[in-house]
Design a protein around this motif. Sequence first.
Motif, PDB file in Angstrom:
ATOM      1  N   PHE A   1       1.487  -1.185   0.114  1.00  0.00           N
ATOM      2  CA  PHE A   1       0.150   0.277   0.248  1.00  0.00           C
ATOM      3  C   PHE A   1       0.613   0.902   0.115  1.00  0.00           C
ATOM      4  O   PHE A   1       2.033   1.297   0.362  1.00  0.00           O
ATOM      5  CB  PHE A   1      -0.841   0.448   1.015  1.00  0.00           C
ATOM      6  CG  PHE A   1      -0.471  -0.228   2.668  1.00  0.00           C
ATOM      7  CD1 PHE A   1      -0.199   1.122   3.630  1.00  0.00           C
ATOM      8  CD2 PHE A   1      -0.062  -1.332   3.113  1.00  0.00           C
ATOM      9  CE1 PHE A   1       0.495   1.135   4.147  1.00  0.00           C
ATOM     10  CE2 PHE A   1       0.827  -1.100   4.624  1.00  0.00           C
ATOM     11  CZ  PHE A   1       1.082   0.060   5.356  1.00  0.00           C
ATOM     12  N   SER A   2      -0.026   2.417  -0.509  1.00  0.00           N
ATOM     13  CA  SER A   2       1.337   3.460  -0.190  1.00  0.00           C
ATOM     14  C   SER A   2       0.671   4.324   1.380  1.00  0.00           C
ATOM     15  O   SER A   2      -0.113   4.217   1.545  1.00  0.00           O
ATOM     16  CB  SER A   2       0.519   5.026  -1.574  1.00  0.00           C
ATOM     17  OG  SER A   2       1.112   5.363  -1.347  1.00  0.00           O
ATOM     18  N   GLN A   5       5.950   8.938   3.266  1.00  0.00           N
ATOM     19  CA  GLN A   5       8.182   8.375   3.830  1.00  0.00           C
ATOM     20  C   GLN A   5       7.682   8.288   5.007  1.00  0.00           C
ATOM     21  O   GLN A   5       8.454   7.512   5.560  1.00  0.00           O
ATOM     22  CB  GLN A   5       8.401   8.793   3.297  1.00  0.00           C
ATOM     23  CG  GLN A   5      10.486   9.145   3.691  1.00  0.00           C
ATOM     24  CD  GLN A   5      11.333   9.217   2.211  1.00  0.00           C
ATOM     25  OE1 GLN A   5      10.389   8.984   1.110  1.00  0.00           O
ATOM     26  NE2 GLN A   5      12.490   9.433   2.490  1.00  0.00           N
ATOM     27  N   ALA A   8       5.591   5.265   6.746  1.00  0.00           N
ATOM     28  CA  ALA A   8       6.640   4.443   6.104  1.00  0.00           C
ATOM     29  C   ALA A   8       8.125   4.114   7.033  1.00  0.00           C
ATOM     30  O   ALA A   8       8.118   2.462   7.233  1.00  0.00           O
ATOM     31  CB  ALA A   8       6.702   3.871   4.601  1.00  0.00           C
ATOM     32  N   VAL A  71       2.041  16.146  -0.511  1.00  0.00           N
ATOM     33  CA  VAL A  71       2.746  14.795  -0.510  1.00  0.00           C
ATOM     34  C   VAL A  71       3.555  14.429   1.621  1.00  0.00           C
ATOM     35  O   VAL A  71       4.091  15.332   1.187  1.00  0.00           O
ATOM     36  CB  VAL A  71       3.451  13.708  -0.937  1.00  0.00           C
ATOM     37  CG1 VAL A  71       3.131  12.698  -0.599  1.00  0.00           C
ATOM     38  CG2 VAL A  71       2.402  13.284  -2.239  1.00  0.00           C
ATOM     39  N   ASP A  92      -2.176  11.946   1.541  1.00  0.00           N
ATOM     40  CA  ASP A  92      -0.712  10.839   1.731  1.00  0.00           C
ATOM     41  C   ASP A  92      -0.284   9.975   0.277  1.00  0.00           C
ATOM     42  O   ASP A  92       0.223   8.973   0.257  1.00  0.00           O
ATOM     43  CB  ASP A  92      -1.570   9.830   2.748  1.00  0.00           C
ATOM     44  CG  ASP A  92      -2.835   9.185   2.261  1.00  0.00           C
ATOM     45  OD1 ASP A  92      -2.821   9.261   1.315  1.00  0.00           O
ATOM     46  OD2 ASP A  92      -3.528   8.309   3.019  1.00  0.00           O
ATOM     47  N   ASN A  93      -0.847  10.677  -0.485  1.00  0.00           N
ATOM     48  CA  ASN A  93       0.214  10.154  -1.637  1.00  0.00           C
ATOM     49  C   ASN A  93      -0.006  10.932  -3.087  1.00  0.00           C
ATOM     50  O   ASN A  93      -0.425  11.785  -3.452  1.00  0.00           O
ATOM     51  CB  ASN A  93      -0.171   8.352  -1.782  1.00  0.00           C
ATOM     52  CG  ASN A  93      -1.724   8.188  -2.397  1.00  0.00           C
ATOM     53  OD1 ASN A  93      -1.953   9.105  -3.866  1.00  0.00           O
ATOM     54  ND2 ASN A  93      -2.340   8.532  -2.189  1.00  0.00           N
ATOM     55  N   HIS A  94       1.494  11.000  -4.382  1.00  0.00           N
ATOM     56  CA  HIS A  94       1.097  11.655  -5.245  1.00  0.00           C
ATOM     57  C   HIS A  94       0.286  10.783  -5.849  1.00  0.00           C
ATOM     58  O   HIS A  94      -0.327  12.152  -6.897  1.00  0.00           O
ATOM     59  CB  HIS A  94       2.561  11.052  -5.861  1.00  0.00           C
ATOM     60  CG  HIS A  94       3.884  11.259  -5.350  1.00  0.00           C
ATOM     61  ND1 HIS A  94       4.632  10.548  -4.891  1.00  0.00           N
ATOM     62  CD2 HIS A  94       3.975  12.739  -5.166  1.00  0.00           C
ATOM     63  CE1 HIS A  94       5.659  11.212  -3.916  1.00  0.00           C
ATOM     64  NE2 HIS A  94       4.942  12.556  -4.905  1.00  0.00           N
ATOM     65  N   HIS A  95      -0.649   9.866  -6.297  1.00  0.00           N
ATOM     66  CA  HIS A  95      -1.588  10.190  -6.998  1.00  0.00           C
ATOM     67  C   HIS A  95      -2.937  10.813  -6.675  1.00  0.00           C
ATOM     68  O   HIS A  95      -3.160  11.444  -7.400  1.00  0.00           O
ATOM     69  CB  HIS A  95      -2.214   8.543  -6.936  1.00  0.00           C
ATOM     70  CG  HIS A  95      -1.201   7.774  -8.488  1.00  0.00           C
ATOM     71  ND1 HIS A  95      -1.259   7.505  -8.829  1.00  0.00           N
ATOM     72  CD2 HIS A  95      -0.215   6.823  -6.982  1.00  0.00           C
ATOM     73  CE1 HIS A  95       0.189   6.576  -9.316  1.00  0.00           C
ATOM     74  NE2 HIS A  95       0.326   6.214  -8.344  1.00  0.00           N
TER      75      HIS A  95
END
Length: 170
Positions: A1-2, A5, A8, A71, A92-95
């Motif tokens: 999952f995304s 940084q 993660a 992000v 929380d993500n680039h998409h």
Amino acid sequence: FSAPQEDAHRMLFEGSAQLALMFEREQLETREQFVELKREVLVAVVAKQHPLSQFDQVSYEQILQNRQIVVASRDRTIKPELLFSRHYWRTDNHHSACSMIRQGLGWGVLPLEMLNEQPHLQDQLQVLNLLDFTPKFEYFVDLVWSRETRLGTAAHFLINHLRKQRKTRH
């Protein structure tokens, strides 16, 4: 999952993730181990209908005054990397960042590879030519794991495979 940084990284040391793909970090923790995968270029972009897209060159003052889509960690106490604007929205993500930028809600920093892999984005987004500093941010992408976590067979296979690939490239 995304995950952003910072999230993660935390998950690796909490044990809820064994491996993470992360951009290089300024300071390495003694508990982490990594294999460098590739270089990634990030660029500042804006929707073609956004007011900033009118300018051939954009000054630092102009980006400070326009909302940035960044992000970032879900932990609001952590300051996002590559944050320039005074006003910003976090995702929380680039998409999802790309989606908000395409809608003209602000400017942001996205992987150049995302634009290259999805040619329709090049019709919707414009790379900002920043006047006061280089508009391309180059990072290495690493596969990261915790030295304190016992890795499974699949994780070891992946790490060894990446190391062999690096050996043949050099």
